[in-house]
Design a protein around this motif. Structure first.
Motif, PDB file in Angstrom:
ATOM      1  N   ALA A  27       0.831  -1.206   0.000  1.00 27.36           N
ATOM      2  CA  ALA A  27       0.000   0.000   0.000  1.00 27.36           C
ATOM      3  C   ALA A  27       0.866   1.257   0.000  1.00 27.36           C
ATOM      4  N   GLY A  30       2.047   1.822  -3.311  1.00 28.29           N
ATOM      5  CA  GLY A  30       0.920   2.315  -4.074  1.00 28.29           C
ATOM      6  C   GLY A  30       0.887   1.834  -5.498  1.00 28.29           C
ATOM      7  N   LYS A 130      -5.003   8.705 -11.044  1.00 25.35           N
ATOM      8  CA  LYS A 130      -4.972  10.029 -10.407  1.00 25.35           C
ATOM      9  C   LYS A 130      -6.400  10.532 -10.189  1.00 25.35           C
ATOM     10  N   TYR A 133      -7.991   8.539  -7.364  1.00 26.65           N
ATOM     11  CA  TYR A 133      -7.477   8.965  -6.063  1.00 26.65           C
ATOM     12  C   TYR A 133      -8.062  10.318  -5.658  1.00 26.65           C
ATOM     13  N   ALA A 136     -11.581   9.729  -4.558  1.00 25.00           N
ATOM     14  CA  ALA A 136     -11.619   8.985  -3.288  1.00 25.00           C
ATOM     15  C   ALA A 136     -11.083   9.821  -2.126  1.00 25.00           C
ATOM     16  N   GLY A 137     -10.504  10.979  -2.439  1.00 27.41           N
ATOM     17  CA  GLY A 137      -9.965  11.835  -1.390  1.00 27.41           C
ATOM     18  C   GLY A 137      -8.628  11.362  -0.844  1.00 27.41           C
ATOM     19  N   ASP A 138      -7.914  10.525  -1.599  1.00 22.18           N
ATOM     20  CA  ASP A 138      -6.602  10.018  -1.168  1.00 22.18           C
ATOM     21  C   ASP A 138      -5.521  10.967  -1.684  1.00 22.18           C
ATOM     22  N   GLU A 139      -5.272  12.013  -0.905  1.00 18.16           N
ATOM     23  CA  GLU A 139      -4.351  13.062  -1.340  1.00 18.16           C
ATOM     24  C   GLU A 139      -2.926  12.554  -1.537  1.00 18.16           C
ATOM     25  N   THR A 140      -2.471  11.660  -0.673  1.00 18.63           N
ATOM     26  CA  THR A 140      -1.101  11.160  -0.789  1.00 18.63           C
ATOM     27  C   THR A 140      -0.892  10.448  -2.116  1.00 18.63           C
ATOM     28  N   LYS A 141      -1.765   9.512  -2.443  1.00 17.30           N
ATOM     29  CA  LYS A 141      -1.619   8.784  -3.707  1.00 17.30           C
ATOM     30  C   LYS A 141      -1.873   9.711  -4.907  1.00 17.30           C
ATOM     31  N   TYR A 142      -2.768  10.666  -4.749  1.00 14.14           N
ATOM     32  CA  TYR A 142      -3.013  11.641  -5.811  1.00 14.14           C
ATOM     33  C   TYR A 142      -1.732  12.429  -6.113  1.00 14.14           C
TER      34      TYR A 142
END
Length: 167
Positions: A27, A30, A130, A133, A136-142
């Motif tokens: 994870a 990523g 992108k 992400y 989904a609100g996943d700022e780190t992976k975005y």
């Protein structure tokens, strides 16, 4: 990417068993790559040998649990503060292209086109990720995906410059 420092990072947060470390490391990575479970346990053995990690017993399911030692925390913090060297010549394609130029490879243009096609495919896949992400609100992976896209854009620009100079 260093499995060693990934494990130290995860154990910095909490004690864990090997399989959970593998899942968390996947994870953490990523977008790119999955870790071989054997690599986790081999690395854990080395970390124990070097006194960075210790076995903290077993959990309710009889799985061996690992914990971070003070020496491991120091090692992780030292590594986090070391700048990462930038060296474009270490990239496999740049090396391959340099070799092709050295021997005046007759199919250099095809080589460049194939690399470009691969990069464009990656750009399309990462752009989709992108967007997912972001939604989904996943700022780190975005943000990581955005950084990867910038690198791919730079690679495409470089190939275009090479092609333009070859004309």
């Amino acid at each position: 990417m260093s499995v060693k420092y990934g494990i130290l990072t995860l154990l910095y947060m909490q004690q864990n068993h090997g399989y959970e470390l593998k899942l968390e490391l996947d994870a953490l990575l990523g977008i790119k790559g999955k870790i071989n479970p054997g690599q986790i346990y081999t690395t854990l053995d080395r970390l124990i040998r070097d006194h960075f990690v210790s076995s903290a017993g077993v959990d309710q399911q009889e799985r061996k649990v690992y914990g971070l030692e003070p020496k491991g925390k120091e090692e992780l913090e030292k590594w986090l503060l070391e700048p990462v060297p930038t060296n474009t010549t270490r990239e496999d394609f740049f090396f391959k292209w340099s070799c092709a130029r050295k021997i005046q490879f007759h199919d250099e243009q095809r080589m460049l086109e194939q690399q470009k096609a691969l990069i464009i495919q990656e750009v399309m896949e990462l752009t989709q990720l992108k967007t997912e992400y972001l939604l989904a609100g996943d700022e780190t992976k975005y943000l990581l995906t955005t950084g990867m896209l910038f690198h791919l854009d730079a690679d495409l620009s470089w190939i275009n410059q090479v092609e333009n100079r070859n004309r």
